[in-house]
Design a protein around this motif. Structure first.
Motif, PDB file in Angstrom:
ATOM      1  N   ASN A 163       1.976   7.900  -3.459  1.00 55.38           N
ATOM      2  CA  ASN A 163       1.753   8.408  -4.817  1.00 55.38           C
ATOM      3  C   ASN A 163       2.741   9.490  -5.240  1.00 55.38           C
ATOM      4  OD1 ASN A 163       0.450   8.508  -7.304  1.00 55.38           O
ATOM      5  ND2 ASN A 163      -0.943  10.119  -6.642  1.00 55.38           N
TER       6      ASN A 163
ATOM      7  N   LYS B  93      -2.748   0.281  -7.319  1.00 54.95           N
ATOM      8  CA  LYS B  93      -2.467   1.705  -7.551  1.00 54.95           C
ATOM      9  C   LYS B  93      -3.500   2.302  -8.504  1.00 54.95           C
ATOM     10  CE  LYS B  93       1.231   4.857  -9.042  1.00 54.95           C
ATOM     11  NZ  LYS B  93       1.370   5.602  -7.775  1.00 54.95           N
TER      12      LYS B  93
ATOM     13  N   LYS C 262       0.809  -1.224   0.000  1.00 56.02           N
ATOM     14  CA  LYS C 262       0.000   0.000   0.000  1.00 56.02           C
ATOM     15  C   LYS C 262       0.846   1.281   0.000  1.00 56.02           C
ATOM     16  CE  LYS C 262      -2.653  -0.906   3.571  1.00 56.02           C
ATOM     17  NZ  LYS C 262      -3.734  -0.847   4.574  1.00 56.02           N
TER      18      LYS C 262
ATOM     19  N   TYR D  18      -6.983   2.493  -6.767  1.00 53.81           N
ATOM     20  CA  TYR D  18      -7.045   3.558  -5.761  1.00 53.81           C
ATOM     21  C   TYR D  18      -7.119   4.934  -6.417  1.00 53.81           C
ATOM     22  CZ  TYR D  18      -5.632   6.585  -1.899  1.00 53.81           C
ATOM     23  OH  TYR D  18      -5.581   7.585  -0.950  1.00 53.81           O
TER      24      TYR D  18
ATOM     25  N   ILE E  99       1.311   3.197  -3.145  1.00 48.96           N
ATOM     26  CA  ILE E  99      -0.014   3.620  -3.639  1.00 48.96           C
ATOM     27  C   ILE E  99      -0.484   4.863  -2.895  1.00 48.96           C
ATOM     28  CG2 ILE E  99      -2.436   2.935  -3.823  1.00 48.96           C
ATOM     29  CD1 ILE E  99      -1.420   0.000  -4.047  1.00 48.96           C
TER      30      ILE E  99
ATOM     31  N   THR F 243       0.002  -4.972  -6.616  1.00 49.78           N
ATOM     32  CA  THR F 243       0.332  -3.602  -6.211  1.00 49.78           C
ATOM     33  C   THR F 243       0.062  -2.616  -7.341  1.00 49.78           C
ATOM     34  OG1 THR F 243       2.013  -4.480  -4.706  1.00 49.78           O
ATOM     35  CG2 THR F 243       2.163  -2.136  -5.252  1.00 49.78           C
TER      36      THR F 243
END
Length: 476
Positions: free
Chosen positions: A23, A44, A17, A47, A20, A40
């Protein structure tokens, strides 16, 4: 507040996470074997789309093969419920060029090389002398003697040179440096002649090969500044990137001031022979300033014992990123060494120890290793693969063939012709890439790995693993 991200019905862990939720503009995700890098990357996208951080048409995903691209597309559709632009590098280049183009026949290079050695070399005094000198043909009846020489290894070297020349972004101006640097004058004359024949044939027919597509796309971006919607590029298997592909990435990111997220595993960089450059992976933050580096160090595939063996083995290479891989799975002695001169007998005995319901990979260092085996086994759960073809896949059990010491054993000890050093970086540590290949083989296994070797002539890799914790010699 805790933020859950679910992909394929799995809750992403904290390591997965982090890139993500952070960012950053530029990020490199270094993913250990079986650590969920695809989850993953999909997480990304999911999300960012769910939180309106980006529009679906502003995303471009890139992978290296058509099969990988199709799998990524399906995964995105399943989890994000939208279609995202997903390409190989060559398909992406085609969309950027957007002209009527003709792709060169896939066997054009082979045809040009064959034509040259059949008759074209005789049209020029320099190439005639060079071919006869290269093949040690002297005196009378040259043509008769010439026809009986084995050209296959030379053709392979020539083809590899031309492909490396292209993927490592050399150009026509570099040839003068090649002649200055190398004493292999006759071989260079032949290479230069074939290179010119190949380029001339493409030009006469208005053909582009796959690397030409990328070169033309790069020039188009530099000269025309085309309008593209992409504000985020996501690249899978980044450890396999060549310099030419990397130059395309740089130009695309620069064009739209786009974000870039790349993912891969330097331990599994196994395509140096075809132009991949691990330095691009290791030095990512030098090329993209302020890039953030993330590590996925929890493996959901391998046992702790197996990942310890494989990890300690690969870190003998000086140029690898240290990863402290860990697992909640525990299996005693997951690596088993089998002394058996007859590989077929060894396979049959090993398969008797394994449940018929289990998936099994029988892996060869080369296609020849596999051809020596009887592959007519009546079990749909067994697959015969080269280690290169098995990358990215997993099975319950793995059997590795031909772990012997020799030119075509494992590690393969055949040295490249010195001419290839002109077009690719030389690896400085003994069997550096072979170590990565062996690591890749070991980490395909969810349960156990069987290494078939010869008691009288074991591989140096076998000798290195003997007496290591959780490595067991099994007598069948």
């Amino acid at each position: 507040m805790k933020q859950d991200i679910i992909v394929n019905n799995y809750y992403l862990d904290e390591e997965q996470k982090r890139p993500i939720l952070d960012n950053p503009k530029y990020s490199l995700i270094i993913a250990g074997a079986g650590s969920g890098k695809t989850l993953t990357l999909i997480g990304k996208l999911k999300y960012m789309l769910a939180n309106n951080l980006i529009k679906k048409e502003e995303i471009c995903c890139i992978s290296f093969t058509n099969e990988a691209v199709e799998n990524l597309k399906k995964n995105i559709k399943t989890n994000c419920h939208v279609d995202i632009a997903t390409f190989t590098f060559h398909k992406l280049a085609l969309t950027l060029i957007d002209d009527d183009l003709s792709i060169a026949p896939l066997d054009l290079q082979d045809e040009i090389i064959d034509d040259f050695f059949n008759n074209k070399f005789l049209e020029n005094l320099y190439t005639t002398k060079s071919v006869y000198s290269l093949l040690n043909i002297y005196g009378l009846f040259k043509n008769w003697q010439y026809q009986h020489k084995n050209l296959k290894p030379w053709k392979k070297i020539i083809k590899q040179f031309l492909n490396l020349y292209s993927s490592n972004a050399f150009n026509k101006e570099d040839w003068s440096n090649f002649f200055k640097k190398s004493a292999k004058y006759h071989l260079l004359i032949i290479l230069y002649a074939i290179y010119n024949l190949y380029e001339k044939t493409k030009a006469l027919n208005n053909w582009l090969d796959f690397d030409d597509l990328i070169k033309v796309a790069i020039q188009k971006i530099k000269n025309d500044k085309p309008s593209i919607p992409y504000k985020l590029f996501i690249i899978d298997e980044f450890q396999d990137t060549s310099l030419l592909r990397f130059k395309l990435i740089e130009e695309l990111v620069k064009l739209n001031n786009a974000s870039l997220c790349v993912c891969g595993d330097d331990y599994q960089s196994i395509y140096h022979f075809s132009g991949s450059d691990i330095d691009l992976f290791l030095n990512f933050s030098k090329y993209f300033k302020d890039a953030k580096i993330y590590k996925l160090e929890t493996t959901y595939r391998n046992s702790q014992e197996l990942i310890n063996i494989a990890g300690n083995f690969i870190l003998k290479n000086p140029q690898q990123v240290t990863k402290k891989l860990h697992s909640l799975i525990h299996i005693s002695n997951p690596v088993k060494i089998i002394y058996q001169n007859d590989s077929q007998q060894a396979i049959e005995k090993i398969l008797k120890l394994i449940s018929k319901d289990a998936s099994v990979f029988i892996l060869g260092r080369t296609h020849y290793d596999l051809q020596k085996c009887n592959q007519d086994i009546n079990n749909k759960n067994i697959r015969f693969l080269t280690i290169h073809a098995a990358k990215g896949l997993e099975a319950d059990y793995v059997i590795v063939l031909n772990m012997t010491n020799g030119l075509y054993g494992f590690p393969n000890q055949k040295k490249d012709n010195i001419i290839l050093s002109l077009v690719k970086k030389e690896l400085t540590f003994p069997f550096e890439e072979e170590r990565r290949l062996f690591y890749t083989a070991l980490t395909r296994a969810k349960k156990e790995v069987y290494l078939i070797t010869n008691r009288m002539n074991p591989s140096i890799f076998i000798k290195e693993l003997l007496h290591k914790e959780n490595v067991k010699v099994v007598h069948l």
